[in-house]
Design a protein around this motif. Structure first.
Motif, PDB file in Angstrom:
ATOM      1  N   ALA A   1      -9.644   0.813  -1.192  1.00 14.10           N
ATOM      2  CA  ALA A   1     -10.401   1.113  -2.253  1.00 14.10           C
ATOM      3  C   ALA A   1     -11.177   2.319  -2.163  1.00 14.10           C
ATOM      4  O   ALA A   1     -11.117   2.936  -3.171  1.00 14.10           O
ATOM      5  CB  ALA A   1     -11.578   0.026  -2.440  1.00 14.10           C
ATOM      6  N   ALA A   2     -11.497   2.805  -1.030  1.00 11.59           N
ATOM      7  CA  ALA A   2     -12.361   3.952  -0.681  1.00 11.59           C
ATOM      8  C   ALA A   2     -11.339   5.217  -0.869  1.00 11.59           C
ATOM      9  O   ALA A   2     -12.008   6.304  -0.937  1.00 11.59           O
ATOM     10  CB  ALA A   2     -12.989   4.037   0.320  1.00 11.59           C
ATOM     11  N   SER A   3     -10.290   5.013  -0.612  1.00  8.48           N
ATOM     12  CA  SER A   3      -9.200   6.225  -0.505  1.00  8.48           C
ATOM     13  C   SER A   3      -9.012   7.142  -1.774  1.00  8.48           C
ATOM     14  O   SER A   3      -8.697   8.236  -1.706  1.00  8.48           O
ATOM     15  CB  SER A   3      -7.789   5.495  -0.059  1.00  8.48           C
ATOM     16  OG  SER A   3      -7.524   4.736  -1.021  1.00  8.48           O
ATOM     17  N   GLY A   4      -9.239   6.460  -2.874  1.00  2.00           N
ATOM     18  CA  GLY A   4      -8.855   7.119  -4.013  1.00  2.00           C
ATOM     19  C   GLY A   4      -7.635   6.879  -4.776  1.00  2.00           C
ATOM     20  O   GLY A   4      -7.238   7.182  -5.678  1.00  2.00           O
ATOM     21  N   TYR A   5      -6.695   6.119  -4.055  1.00  2.00           N
ATOM     22  CA  TYR A   5      -5.436   5.578  -4.423  1.00  2.00           C
ATOM     23  C   TYR A   5      -5.678   4.541  -5.434  1.00  2.00           C
ATOM     24  O   TYR A   5      -6.576   3.791  -5.154  1.00  2.00           O
ATOM     25  CB  TYR A   5      -4.611   5.155  -3.332  1.00  2.00           C
ATOM     26  CG  TYR A   5      -4.210   6.039  -2.121  1.00  2.00           C
ATOM     27  CD1 TYR A   5      -3.676   7.570  -2.471  1.00  2.00           C
ATOM     28  CD2 TYR A   5      -4.291   5.833  -0.793  1.00  2.00           C
ATOM     29  CE1 TYR A   5      -3.544   8.392  -1.610  1.00  2.00           C
ATOM     30  CE2 TYR A   5      -4.077   6.876   0.006  1.00  2.00           C
ATOM     31  CZ  TYR A   5      -3.576   7.991  -0.393  1.00  2.00           C
ATOM     32  OH  TYR A   5      -3.429   9.122   0.870  1.00  2.00           O
ATOM     33  N   ARG A   6      -4.919   4.457  -6.469  1.00  2.00           N
ATOM     34  CA  ARG A   6      -5.114   3.215  -7.326  1.00  2.00           C
ATOM     35  C   ARG A   6      -4.047   2.262  -7.543  1.00  2.00           C
ATOM     36  O   ARG A   6      -4.088   1.254  -7.838  1.00  2.00           O
ATOM     37  CB  ARG A   6      -5.495   4.024  -8.813  1.00  2.00           C
ATOM     38  CG  ARG A   6      -7.035   4.588  -8.795  1.00  2.00           C
ATOM     39  CD  ARG A   6      -8.144   3.544  -8.667  1.00  2.00           C
ATOM     40  NE  ARG A   6      -9.209   4.144  -8.541  1.00  2.00           N
ATOM     41  CZ  ARG A   6      -9.951   4.149  -7.113  1.00  2.00           C
ATOM     42  NH1 ARG A   6      -9.188   3.820  -6.176  1.00  2.00           N
ATOM     43  NH2 ARG A   6     -11.291   4.853  -6.970  1.00  2.00           N
ATOM     44  N   THR A   7      -2.608   3.022  -7.297  1.00  2.00           N
ATOM     45  CA  THR A   7      -1.589   2.365  -7.710  1.00  2.00           C
ATOM     46  C   THR A   7      -1.021   1.756  -6.206  1.00  2.00           C
ATOM     47  O   THR A   7      -1.339   2.750  -5.169  1.00  2.00           O
ATOM     48  CB  THR A   7      -0.475   3.100  -8.415  1.00  2.00           C
ATOM     49  OG1 THR A   7      -0.278   4.415  -7.527  1.00  2.00           O
ATOM     50  CG2 THR A   7      -1.099   3.246  -9.593  1.00  2.00           C
ATOM     51  N   PRO A   8      -0.106   0.774  -6.043  1.00  2.00           N
ATOM     52  CA  PRO A   8       0.583   0.467  -4.827  1.00  2.00           C
ATOM     53  C   PRO A   8       1.317   1.631  -4.593  1.00  2.00           C
ATOM     54  O   PRO A   8       1.991   2.203  -5.467  1.00  2.00           O
ATOM     55  CB  PRO A   8       1.309  -0.724  -5.004  1.00  2.00           C
ATOM     56  CG  PRO A   8       0.610  -1.256  -6.066  1.00  2.00           C
ATOM     57  CD  PRO A   8      -0.124  -0.231  -7.133  1.00  2.00           C
ATOM     58  N   GLY A   9       1.621   1.861  -3.158  1.00  2.00           N
ATOM     59  CA  GLY A   9       2.523   2.826  -2.834  1.00  2.00           C
ATOM     60  C   GLY A   9       2.685   2.792  -1.288  1.00  2.00           C
ATOM     61  O   GLY A   9       2.409   1.911  -0.717  1.00  2.00           O
ATOM     62  N   ARG A  10       3.135   3.832  -0.755  1.00  2.00           N
ATOM     63  CA  ARG A  10       3.514   4.054   0.658  1.00  2.00           C
ATOM     64  C   ARG A  10       2.393   4.981   1.333  1.00  2.00           C
ATOM     65  O   ARG A  10       2.490   5.915   1.296  1.00  2.00           O
ATOM     66  CB  ARG A  10       4.820   4.508   0.959  1.00  2.00           C
ATOM     67  CG  ARG A  10       6.159   3.580   0.288  1.00  2.00           C
ATOM     68  CD  ARG A  10       7.304   4.386   0.020  1.00  2.00           C
ATOM     69  NE  ARG A  10       7.993   3.830  -0.876  1.00  2.00           N
ATOM     70  CZ  ARG A  10       9.057   2.926  -0.599  1.00  2.00           C
ATOM     71  NH1 ARG A  10       9.366   2.540   0.788  1.00  2.00           N
ATOM     72  NH2 ARG A  10       9.825   2.208  -1.466  1.00  2.00           N
ATOM     73  N   TYR A  11       1.488   4.301   2.099  1.00  2.00           N
ATOM     74  CA  TYR A  11       0.476   5.141   2.479  1.00  2.00           C
ATOM     75  C   TYR A  11       0.240   4.768   4.041  1.00  2.00           C
ATOM     76  O   TYR A  11       1.016   3.993   4.761  1.00  2.00           O
ATOM     77  CB  TYR A  11      -0.927   4.283   2.174  1.00  2.00           C
ATOM     78  CG  TYR A  11      -0.945   4.487   0.329  1.00  2.00           C
ATOM     79  CD1 TYR A  11      -0.861   5.593   0.000  1.00  2.00           C
ATOM     80  CD2 TYR A  11      -1.181   3.265  -0.331  1.00  2.00           C
ATOM     81  CE1 TYR A  11      -0.812   5.770  -1.651  1.00  2.00           C
ATOM     82  CE2 TYR A  11      -1.303   3.502  -1.734  1.00  2.00           C
ATOM     83  CZ  TYR A  11      -0.920   4.658  -2.275  1.00  2.00           C
ATOM     84  OH  TYR A  11      -0.834   4.680  -3.649  1.00  2.00           O
ATOM     85  N   LEU A  12      -0.511   5.941   4.608  1.00  2.00           N
ATOM     86  CA  LEU A  12      -0.518   5.748   5.949  1.00  2.00           C
ATOM     87  C   LEU A  12      -2.356   5.751   6.168  1.00  2.00           C
ATOM     88  O   LEU A  12      -2.802   6.786   5.676  1.00  2.00           O
ATOM     89  CB  LEU A  12      -0.060   7.162   6.796  1.00  2.00           C
ATOM     90  CG  LEU A  12      -0.484   7.493   8.054  1.00  2.00           C
ATOM     91  CD1 LEU A  12       0.297   6.711   9.167  1.00  2.00           C
ATOM     92  CD2 LEU A  12      -0.515   9.091   8.456  1.00  2.00           C
ATOM     93  N   THR A  13      -2.673   4.958   7.170  1.00  2.00           N
ATOM     94  CA  THR A  13      -4.045   5.120   7.533  1.00  2.00           C
ATOM     95  C   THR A  13      -4.267   5.337   8.876  1.00  2.00           C
ATOM     96  O   THR A  13      -3.609   4.656  10.085  1.00  2.00           O
ATOM     97  CB  THR A  13      -4.849   3.852   7.143  1.00  2.00           C
ATOM     98  OG1 THR A  13      -4.789   3.496   5.854  1.00  2.00           O
ATOM     99  CG2 THR A  13      -6.447   3.951   7.586  1.00  2.00           C
ATOM    100  N   LEU A  14      -5.113   6.388   9.331  1.00  2.00           N
ATOM    101  CA  LEU A  14      -5.411   6.551  10.823  1.00  2.00           C
ATOM    102  C   LEU A  14      -6.769   6.355  10.996  1.00  2.00           C
ATOM    103  O   LEU A  14      -7.867   6.649  10.260  1.00  2.00           O
ATOM    104  CB  LEU A  14      -5.317   8.150  11.376  1.00  2.00           C
ATOM    105  CG  LEU A  14      -3.972   8.793  10.902  1.00  2.00           C
ATOM    106  CD1 LEU A  14      -3.731  10.060  11.379  1.00  2.00           C
ATOM    107  CD2 LEU A  14      -2.773   7.845  11.547  1.00  2.00           C
ATOM    108  N   THR A  15      -6.984   5.471  12.235  1.00  2.00           N
ATOM    109  CA  THR A  15      -8.638   5.184  12.328  1.00  2.00           C
ATOM    110  C   THR A  15      -8.823   5.442  13.723  1.00  2.00           C
ATOM    111  O   THR A  15      -8.182   5.229  14.664  1.00  2.00           O
ATOM    112  CB  THR A  15      -8.896   3.750  12.185  1.00  2.00           C
ATOM    113  OG1 THR A  15      -8.371   3.243  13.410  1.00  2.00           O
ATOM    114  CG2 THR A  15      -8.340   2.979  10.955  1.00  2.00           C
TER     115      THR A  15
END
Lengths: 58, 279
Positions: free
Chosen positions: B231-245
């Protein structure tokens, strides 16, 4: 404490010095191998995930 | 005589405690890194061995910074104009978290080559299955990605959140790593900027992700950041994303630092290293 150990070591001063060195190295080894790995997770540097619940099941 | 013994014993105790603390600092700051670096090298070696022997035809060796063959200029359109967001490395870049248009635009192109993960990339808990490259962290920066995010596991490499997507797959491929200690893999995570490349090699495919926005600081229990569409990423549509934590602040655990990226390109390993790694 250290004086007591020194007095109870056998041999002359050189032998005692050598034995002390070995003892110190042994203590450092035990610390690095067993004690510190146990103590380190108590520090916060391991918390890098956003779901600590899941981190348990390794 | 008596007070003398007491004072001596006390000072000996103080000296001993001080030595212990110094040794512990050496252990945390230095020795964990030595151990982790060799463990990660081991994982990389094992992974490469499996790739070269198994069904996965990986000619590209993880870790070795060979010059990339420039054989497919047409394949790497991301080299030309990067996303309008910000050129890499400009500190004062506007921090628009993500351009909602950008990810959607790249989806159809990016999706085709690495669609379904082949059998070679089976994810077994605790085992390395991919190598991550982040040019921003240095040309030689290559770390193994292991399945799972357990404490012991994160001492041997980066950890893939088990319930999140695979590399290149639709959804969110989420990876955790140490900011400090154990090799400091994500030490410079806060320096990633929009447009920076995060490249994943899973043995069959090179996936090039591009960072969107600036690192995002959040609470330790904010599991929403690894949702398929955070939600906080700014992405609105489903896609192929990467998250690093990783942890935030650098030496603390009061917060987490999050970086999001979208899949920009994918190419088979047979075609050599992607343009993002040769630049």
């Amino acid at each position: 404490m250290y004086g007591w150990i020194w007095r109870h070591l056998p041999g002359n001063a050189w032998v005692r010095a050598l034995t002390s060195l070995v003892l110190v190295l042994a203590v450092v080894y035990v610390l690095f191998q067993y004690v510190f790995p146990w103590a380190e997770p108590l520090l916060p540097f391991n918390d890098v995930t956003v779901d600590n619940g899941m981190a348990v099941n390794q | 005589m008596r007070p003398r013994t007491v004072v001596r014993t006390l000072s000996e105790l103080c000296v001993t405690t001080g030595t212990l603390l110094v040794l512990f600092v050496v252990y945390v700051l230095y020795w964990t890194g030595v151990r982790a670096d060799s463990a990660m090298d081991e994982e990389l070696g094992r992974l490469q061995e499996r790739w070269s022997s198994g069904s996965v035809g990986a000619a590209a060796a993880p870790g070795e910074p060979e010059p990339a063959p420039e054989q497919q200029p047409g394949q790497q359109p991301e080299d030309a104009p990067p996303d309008p967001g910000a050129p890499p490395g400009r500190p004062g870049a506007p921090s628009a978290p993500a351009q909602p248009g950008a990810p959607t635009r790249t989806q159809p192109r990016a999706g085709t080559p690495g669609q379904a993960p082949p059998a070679g990339t089976d994810l077994r808990a605790g085992r390395a299955f991919a190598v991550m490259y982040v040019p921003r962290f240095g040309a030689g920066w290559a770390k193994p990605v292991l399945e799972g995010t357990g404490t012991e596991l994160l001492k041997r490499g980066l950890g893939h959140y088990e319930r999140t997507a695979r590399p290149g797959a639709p959804g969110n491929f989420a990876v955790a790593g140490h900011r400090r200690t154990y090799g400091d893999p994500f030490k410079d995570l806060d320096e990633l900027r929009a447009g920076d490349a995060v490249v994943i090699n899973d043995g069959t495919t090179w996936f090039t992700y591009r960072v969107d926005g600036r690192p995002y600081r959040t609470r330790p229990d904010d599991t929403g950041v690894i949702d398929p569409v955070p939600a906080a990423s700014g992405y609105r549509t489903p896609g192929r994303y990467l998250t690093l934590t990783t942890c935030e602040p650098e030496w603390g655990h009061s917060h987490r630092l999050i970086v999001w990226a979208h899949l920009d390109a994918a190419s088979p390993v047979a075609q050599g290293r992607p343009g993002a790694l040769s630049a």
